[in-house]
Design a protein around this motif. Structure first.
Motif, mmCIF file in Angstrom:
data_model
loop_
_atom_site.group_PDB
_atom_site.id
_atom_site.type_symbol
_atom_site.label_atom_id
_atom_site.label_comp_id
_atom_site.label_asym_id
_atom_site.label_seq_id
_atom_site.Cartn_x
_atom_site.Cartn_y
_atom_site.Cartn_z
ATOM 1 N N GLY A 178 -43.644 -33.048 -117.581
ATOM 2 C CA GLY A 178 -43.025 -32.314 -117.675
ATOM 3 C C GLY A 178 -41.866 -32.158 -116.088
ATOM 4 O O GLY A 178 -41.986 -33.631 -115.802
ATOM 5 N N THR A 179 -41.630 -31.673 -115.263
ATOM 6 C CA THR A 179 -41.086 -31.597 -114.190
ATOM 7 C C THR A 179 -41.813 -31.209 -112.880
ATOM 8 O O THR A 179 -41.639 -29.438 -112.877
ATOM 9 C CB THR A 179 -39.370 -30.591 -114.794
ATOM 10 O OG1 THR A 179 -38.293 -31.452 -115.487
ATOM 11 C CG2 THR A 179 -38.798 -30.810 -113.147
ATOM 12 N N PRO A 180 -41.741 -32.054 -112.636
ATOM 13 C CA PRO A 180 -42.396 -31.657 -111.072
ATOM 14 C C PRO A 180 -41.969 -30.409 -110.174
ATOM 15 O O PRO A 180 -40.460 -31.045 -110.090
ATOM 16 C CB PRO A 180 -42.834 -32.516 -110.188
ATOM 17 C CG PRO A 180 -41.748 -33.442 -110.450
ATOM 18 C CD PRO A 180 -41.408 -33.117 -112.108
ATOM 19 N N HIS A 181 -42.025 -29.841 -109.246
ATOM 20 C CA HIS A 181 -41.600 -28.500 -108.594
ATOM 21 C C HIS A 181 -42.167 -28.584 -107.130
ATOM 22 O O HIS A 181 -40.700 -27.542 -106.598
ATOM 23 C CB HIS A 181 -41.235 -26.633 -109.016
ATOM 24 C CG HIS A 181 -41.039 -26.470 -110.845
ATOM 25 N ND1 HIS A 181 -39.659 -26.777 -111.049
ATOM 26 C CD2 HIS A 181 -41.398 -26.776 -112.050
ATOM 27 C CE1 HIS A 181 -39.244 -26.387 -112.192
ATOM 28 N NE2 HIS A 181 -40.953 -26.241 -113.272
ATOM 29 N N HIS A 182 -42.418 -29.235 -106.504
ATOM 30 C CA HIS A 182 -43.113 -28.974 -105.742
ATOM 31 C C HIS A 182 -43.336 -30.649 -105.303
ATOM 32 O O HIS A 182 -44.033 -31.011 -105.959
ATOM 33 C CB HIS A 182 -44.517 -27.660 -105.368
ATOM 34 C CG HIS A 182 -44.757 -28.164 -104.118
ATOM 35 N ND1 HIS A 182 -45.756 -29.140 -103.221
ATOM 36 C CD2 HIS A 182 -44.756 -26.915 -102.610
ATOM 37 C CE1 HIS A 182 -45.876 -28.618 -102.366
ATOM 38 N NE2 HIS A 182 -44.966 -27.824 -101.254
ATOM 39 N N PRO A 183 -43.245 -31.210 -104.258
ATOM 40 C CA PRO A 183 -43.734 -32.730 -103.593
ATOM 41 C C PRO A 183 -45.245 -32.716 -104.394
ATOM 42 O O PRO A 183 -46.148 -33.571 -104.825
ATOM 43 C CB PRO A 183 -43.460 -32.825 -102.062
ATOM 44 C CG PRO A 183 -42.024 -32.285 -102.327
ATOM 45 C CD PRO A 183 -42.596 -30.919 -102.938
ATOM 46 N N GLY A 184 -45.907 -32.106 -103.828
ATOM 47 C CA GLY A 184 -47.382 -31.908 -104.170
ATOM 48 C C GLY A 184 -47.776 -32.414 -105.029
ATOM 49 O O GLY A 184 -48.605 -33.094 -105.525
#
Length: 295
Positions: A178-184
């Motif tokens: 999956g692609t992260p959308h937030h650095p967290g």
């Protein structure tokens, strides 16, 4: 007032740098016996031995080790003072030792060195490329280029520019994880770490928001190039600069993620030993690199 034995200190530094009395004698242009007598005179004035001498090996004593660097500085400052006193119209000449990171050195520094040598035919460059953090004083470098957050030190440092990085991953990795959308969200992913840039990954995003992420994953290396095979194989997410990513980003082999969150840039620094006195040839290269690399 008793004056210091400057010839003795200079000879001692030359022996240390060349590893033997014979090699130092050749470098100075005197006999081996003269070098030996000069060092013995210095030792007598100090009341202690500077070298362990055997038929096969010459090593510094415990007393000699801390004095070796001081002797190097004395010699370097004396050389710089003499060169500064020469006719200002004289073209700078001699050897300059320069250390730089491997990939950045090949892609960005080597072409500049070729240009510089064309402008200064009397100067010779010894370019040492390594991603290891060199000790420029102990290893005798005149200049080092370093891409890092610098700790406090006695070295003289000049920040030339910021090196921007990208957070990237191979399409295969993103398809599986999956692609992260937030650095967290990066804490849930496998991160590939570049150990020469210490500390966590820092991001600044919309509205000036800041996020800090600890980089943990299957591979950490002191060379960005060494991370590329694992990155292309889809084994993790990496933070790397343009000069390492090269065509991989443009061709789609890796994809930039988190476009609204920019990693904190790392500085490109030019480092020199502590002494403000430098030979004209070193000053010429510093000025040239500072001008060409500051953008």
């Amino acid at each position: 007032m008793r004056l210091p034995d400057l010839e003795g200190w200079a000879t001692f530094a030359t022996v240390v740098d060349h590893g033997s009395f014979s090699a130092a004698a050749i470098a100075i242009g005197v006999s081996k016996a003269t070098v030996s007598k000069t060092v013995a005179r210095l030792e007598a004035s100090l009341g202690q031995s500077l070298f362990h001498r055997t038929s096969r090996r010459l090593t510094l004593t415990e007393a000699g080790k801390p004095l070796a660097e001081r002797a190097r500085r004395m010699l370097a400052e004396a050389v710089a003072a003499e060169e500064a006193a020469h006719d200002a119209a004289a073209a700078p000449a001699g050897r300059v030792r320069l250390a730089a990171p491997m990939t950045f050195g090949v892609s960005n520094v080597a072409p500049l060195i070729a240009e510089f040598l064309g402008l200064h035919p009397g100067i010779e460059i010894e370019l040492a490329l390594s991603d290891a953090r060199v000790d420029i004083v102990a290893e005798g470098f005149d200049i080092a280029l370093r891409i890092a957050d610098l700790p406090d030190s006695s070295l003289r440092a000049r920040r030339l520019c910021a090196i921007a990085s990208h957070i990237v991953a191979a399409p295969a990795y993103l398809a599986r994880h999956g692609t992260p959308h937030h650095p967290g969200e990066l804490g849930e992913h496998r991160l590939l770490g570049y150990t020469n840039v210490t500390g966590p990954w820092r991001f600044r995003g919309p509205g000036g928001a800041e996020v800090v992420v600890r980089a943990e994953g299957p591979l950490a290396a002191n060379s960005g190039d060494a991370l590329m095979p694992a990155l292309l194989a889809g084994l993790g997410i990496a933070r790397l600069p343009d000069f390492i990513l090269g065509d991989a980003l443009a061709s789609g082999q890796v994809i930039e993620i988190l476009p609204d969150w920019r990693p904190a840039p790392v500085g490109l620094h030019l480092l020199t030993p502590p002494s403000p006195l430098r030979p004209a040839r070193v000053e010429a290269l510093i000025a040239f690199l500072s001008e060409r690399l500051r953008d």
